[in-house]
Design a protein around this motif. Structure first.
Motif, PDB file in Angstrom:
ATOM      1  N   GLY A  24      50.406  28.141  40.651  1.00 36.80           N
ATOM      2  CA  GLY A  24      50.559  27.642  42.002  1.00 36.80           C
ATOM      3  C   GLY A  24      51.365  28.522  42.929  1.00 36.80           C
ATOM      4  N   ARG A  25      52.009  29.552  42.420  1.00 35.21           N
ATOM      5  CA  ARG A  25      52.840  30.447  43.234  1.00 35.21           C
ATOM      6  C   ARG A  25      52.000  31.635  43.703  1.00 35.21           C
ATOM      7  NH1 ARG A  25      57.713  34.225  40.756  1.00 35.21           N
ATOM      8  NH2 ARG A  25      58.167  35.413  42.663  1.00 35.21           N
ATOM      9  N   VAL A  26      52.031  31.895  45.011  1.00 36.09           N
ATOM     10  CA  VAL A  26      51.277  33.027  45.546  1.00 36.09           C
ATOM     11  C   VAL A  26      51.939  34.333  45.111  1.00 36.09           C
ATOM     12  CG1 VAL A  26      50.516  34.212  47.634  1.00 36.09           C
ATOM     13  CG2 VAL A  26      50.449  31.706  47.528  1.00 36.09           C
ATOM     14  N   MET A  27      51.168  35.167  44.421  1.00 35.38           N
ATOM     15  CA  MET A  27      51.671  36.444  43.917  1.00 35.38           C
ATOM     16  C   MET A  27      51.102  37.637  44.680  1.00 35.38           C
ATOM     17  SD  MET A  27      53.490  35.030  41.603  1.00 35.38           S
ATOM     18  CE  MET A  27      54.117  36.262  40.468  1.00 35.38           C
ATOM     19  N   GLN A  28      49.895  37.491  45.182  1.00 32.90           N
ATOM     20  CA  GLN A  28      49.233  38.560  45.925  1.00 32.90           C
ATOM     21  C   GLN A  28      48.483  37.956  47.102  1.00 32.90           C
ATOM     22  OE1 GLN A  28      46.951  39.958  42.327  1.00 32.90           O
ATOM     23  NE2 GLN A  28      47.693  41.966  42.979  1.00 32.90           N
ATOM     24  N   ARG A  29      48.508  38.662  48.221  1.00 37.33           N
ATOM     25  CA  ARG A  29      47.747  38.199  49.381  1.00 37.33           C
ATOM     26  C   ARG A  29      47.426  39.396  50.258  1.00 37.33           C
ATOM     27  NH1 ARG A  29      50.927  34.077  52.375  1.00 37.33           N
ATOM     28  NH2 ARG A  29      49.932  32.464  51.099  1.00 37.33           N
ATOM     29  N   THR A  30      46.158  39.540  50.633  1.00 30.40           N
ATOM     30  CA  THR A  30      45.745  40.661  51.480  1.00 30.40           C
ATOM     31  C   THR A  30      44.389  40.344  52.090  1.00 30.40           C
ATOM     32  OG1 THR A  30      45.554  43.081  51.533  1.00 30.40           O
ATOM     33  CG2 THR A  30      44.513  41.959  49.682  1.00 30.40           C
ATOM     34  N   THR A  31      43.814  41.325  52.776  1.00 30.58           N
ATOM     35  CA  THR A  31      42.429  41.246  53.242  1.00 30.58           C
ATOM     36  C   THR A  31      41.766  42.589  52.965  1.00 30.58           C
ATOM     37  OG1 THR A  31      42.612  42.136  55.500  1.00 30.58           O
ATOM     38  CG2 THR A  31      43.257  39.822  55.162  1.00 30.58           C
ATOM     39  N   THR A  32      40.449  42.596  53.039  1.00 31.98           N
ATOM     40  CA  THR A  32      39.703  43.833  52.798  1.00 31.98           C
ATOM     41  C   THR A  32      40.007  44.909  53.834  1.00 31.98           C
ATOM     42  OG1 THR A  32      37.838  42.783  53.937  1.00 31.98           O
ATOM     43  CG2 THR A  32      37.795  42.785  51.526  1.00 31.98           C
ATOM     44  N   ALA A  33      40.596  44.520  54.969  1.00 30.83           N
ATOM     45  CA  ALA A  33      40.968  45.516  55.979  1.00 30.83           C
ATOM     46  C   ALA A  33      42.025  46.473  55.455  1.00 30.83           C
ATOM     47  CB  ALA A  33      41.475  44.820  57.241  1.00 30.83           C
ATOM     48  N   ALA A  34      42.742  46.074  54.409  1.00 31.14           N
ATOM     49  CA  ALA A  34      43.814  46.909  53.857  1.00 31.14           C
ATOM     50  C   ALA A  34      43.331  47.847  52.755  1.00 31.14           C
ATOM     51  CB  ALA A  34      44.939  46.023  53.324  1.00 31.14           C
ATOM     52  N   MET A  35      42.033  47.832  52.441  1.00 30.70           N
ATOM     53  CA  MET A  35      41.517  48.750  51.423  1.00 30.70           C
ATOM     54  C   MET A  35      41.685  50.197  51.872  1.00 30.70           C
ATOM     55  SD  MET A  35      37.929  47.221  50.019  1.00 30.70           S
ATOM     56  CE  MET A  35      37.862  45.840  48.902  1.00 30.70           C
ATOM     57  N   ILE A  36      42.025  51.053  50.937  1.00 28.68           N
ATOM     58  CA  ILE A  36      42.085  52.490  51.226  1.00 28.68           C
ATOM     59  C   ILE A  36      40.671  53.052  51.303  1.00 28.68           C
ATOM     60  CG2 ILE A  36      42.859  54.739  50.373  1.00 28.68           C
ATOM     61  CD1 ILE A  36      45.213  53.247  49.025  1.00 28.68           C
ATOM     62  N   PHE A  37      39.855  52.711  50.308  1.00 27.17           N
ATOM     63  CA  PHE A  37      38.450  53.131  50.277  1.00 27.17           C
ATOM     64  C   PHE A  37      37.591  51.879  50.450  1.00 27.17           C
ATOM     65  CE2 PHE A  37      40.775  56.170  47.571  1.00 27.17           C
ATOM     66  CZ  PHE A  37      40.521  57.340  48.270  1.00 27.17           C
ATOM     67  N   SER A  38      36.804  51.831  51.508  1.00 28.10           N
ATOM     68  CA  SER A  38      35.979  50.662  51.809  1.00 28.10           C
ATOM     69  C   SER A  38      34.840  50.532  50.802  1.00 28.10           C
ATOM     70  CB  SER A  38      35.401  50.784  53.212  1.00 28.10           C
ATOM     71  OG  SER A  38      34.457  51.854  53.265  1.00 28.10           O
ATOM     72  N   ILE A  39      34.184  49.393  50.833  1.00 29.91           N
ATOM     73  CA  ILE A  39      33.056  49.172  49.924  1.00 29.91           C
ATOM     74  C   ILE A  39      31.952  50.213  50.125  1.00 29.91           C
ATOM     75  CG2 ILE A  39      31.175  47.562  49.388  1.00 29.91           C
ATOM     76  CD1 ILE A  39      33.304  45.292  49.849  1.00 29.91           C
ATOM     77  N   PRO A  40      31.530  50.529  51.351  1.00 25.52           N
ATOM     78  CA  PRO A  40      30.516  51.584  51.509  1.00 25.52           C
ATOM     79  C   PRO A  40      30.967  52.938  50.973  1.00 25.52           C
ATOM     80  CG  PRO A  40      30.619  50.255  53.480  1.00 25.52           C
ATOM     81  CD  PRO A  40      31.786  49.842  52.632  1.00 25.52           C
ATOM     82  N   VAL A  41      32.238  53.274  51.153  1.00 28.58           N
ATOM     83  CA  VAL A  41      32.738  54.545  50.628  1.00 28.58           C
ATOM     84  C   VAL A  41      32.675  54.549  49.109  1.00 28.58           C
ATOM     85  CG1 VAL A  41      34.814  55.962  50.357  1.00 28.58           C
ATOM     86  CG2 VAL A  41      34.177  55.100  52.610  1.00 28.58           C
ATOM     87  N   LEU A  42      33.034  53.430  48.491  1.00 32.52           N
ATOM     88  CA  LEU A  42      32.979  53.350  47.027  1.00 32.52           C
ATOM     89  C   LEU A  42      31.547  53.495  46.524  1.00 32.52           C
ATOM     90  CD1 LEU A  42      35.461  50.390  46.433  1.00 32.52           C
ATOM     91  CD2 LEU A  42      35.895  52.823  46.026  1.00 32.52           C
ATOM     92  N   ILE A  43      30.610  52.831  47.191  1.00 35.08           N
ATOM     93  CA  ILE A  43      29.209  52.918  46.774  1.00 35.08           C
ATOM     94  C   ILE A  43      28.694  54.350  46.916  1.00 35.08           C
ATOM     95  CG2 ILE A  43      26.854  52.214  47.420  1.00 35.08           C
ATOM     96  CD1 ILE A  43      28.024  49.419  48.000  1.00 35.08           C
TER      97      ILE A  43
END
Length: 282
Positions: free
Chosen positions: A203-222
């Motif tokens: 129940g304790r939040v340990m991690q929180r973020t959004t995809t905007a904080a990715m270093i390498f985006s999904i298209p870059v990874l693909i």
């Protein structure tokens, strides 16, 4: 659509989730979600779902979304906060390692803490399921190769991960990586839409973020991955975890038997697993 792999009456199946029920889709021609993806006919097959054969969702046992994917690519240190907390130098290229299918567990199934370690860590992540075969895919075309999205807990056995500079051992203990509860197909999430990611332990939040904080985006990874190997339908890219892992807390926070861990991805759902001890011998 929400697509799941599941077991019912001791038979592995797959289907569409709709308002608390599952509409089974398996047939002799397409017995698994993977077979439908490889035929590149997922939408067509899903449209044939028979509501008369529906099964209540609470009567099924969830399996990993793709129980036996051809390839599982995992991305390390793909959020700046996590890169900093691990002390890793910036890199021009994604850090990649592989998982095997046997290392996975489904939604509501236990993540297994191996008898050889007490350093089992959580890593909430967003998983991308590939829907179309491709090689040397351009970043601009990458979204067209995505079938959908899911939640992933890239459970890490930290002491074994640190045995060498390679992550393989610590990332592939049986039943340590959870994948689910389902795949939400690409038509329900806009290409490049910002998704939230949150990990909770008891129940304790340990991690929180959004995809905007990715270093390498999904298209870059693909684009990067498809340069050195072909991507096939049903392959999975696990896109990285944000800061806040247990190993970097003071004192460290390790998962233990009896714990409950949740990974929530916006517009996808919540992956929930308990932790159980694993001392399996054959």
């Amino acid at each position: 659509m929400k697509i799941i792999s599941f077991s019912h009456q001791k038979k592995s199946r797959w289907g569409v989730v709709n308002e608390g029920v599952v509409l089974p889709l398996n047939s002799s021609q397409y017995p698994t979600l993977l077979s439908a993806l490889r035929a590149e006919k997922l939408q067509e097959i899903a449209a044939s779902a028979n509501s008369a054969a529906r099964i209540l969702l609470d009567q099924v046992e969830f399996l990993p979304v793709i129980p036996e994917p051809g390839k599982i690519f995992c991305v390390g240190h793909n959020y700046e906060e996590h890169r900093v907390e691990t002390g890793r130098d910036p890199t021009r290229f994604p850090l990649l390692f592989m998982r095997v299918g046997e290392s996975q567990a489904g939604h509501q199934q236990p993540i297994l803490m191996p008898a050889e370690s007490t350093q089992l860590d959580y890593e909430g992540e967003i998983a991308v399921v590939i829907g179309k075969a491709g090689r040397r895919i351009a970043e601009a075309d990458a979204w067209n190769y995505v079938a959908g999205y899911s939640a992933y807990n890239d459970g890490s056995v930290r002491d074994w991960q640190k045995h060498t500079l390679q992550f393989t051992a610590g990332k592939n203990f049986t039943g340590t990586g959870a994948f689910g509860p389902w795949m939400v197909t690409r038509d329900e999430i806009a290409d490049g839409e910002e998704l939230t990611l949150e990990t909770r332990l008891n129940g304790r939040v340990m991690q929180r973020t959004t995809t905007a904080a990715m270093i390498f985006s999904i298209p870059v990874l693909i684009e990067y991955i498809s340069t050195f190997t072909s991507l096939q339908p049903g392959d999975v890219i696990v896109t990285g975890t944000p800061g806040g892992v247990g190993a970097k807390r003071v004192p460290p926070v390790w998962m233990k038997p009896g714990d409950k861990v949740e990974v929530e991805v916006g517009k996808v759902g919540v992956l929930v697993n308990s932790i159980a001890a694993d001392a399996t011998r054959f």
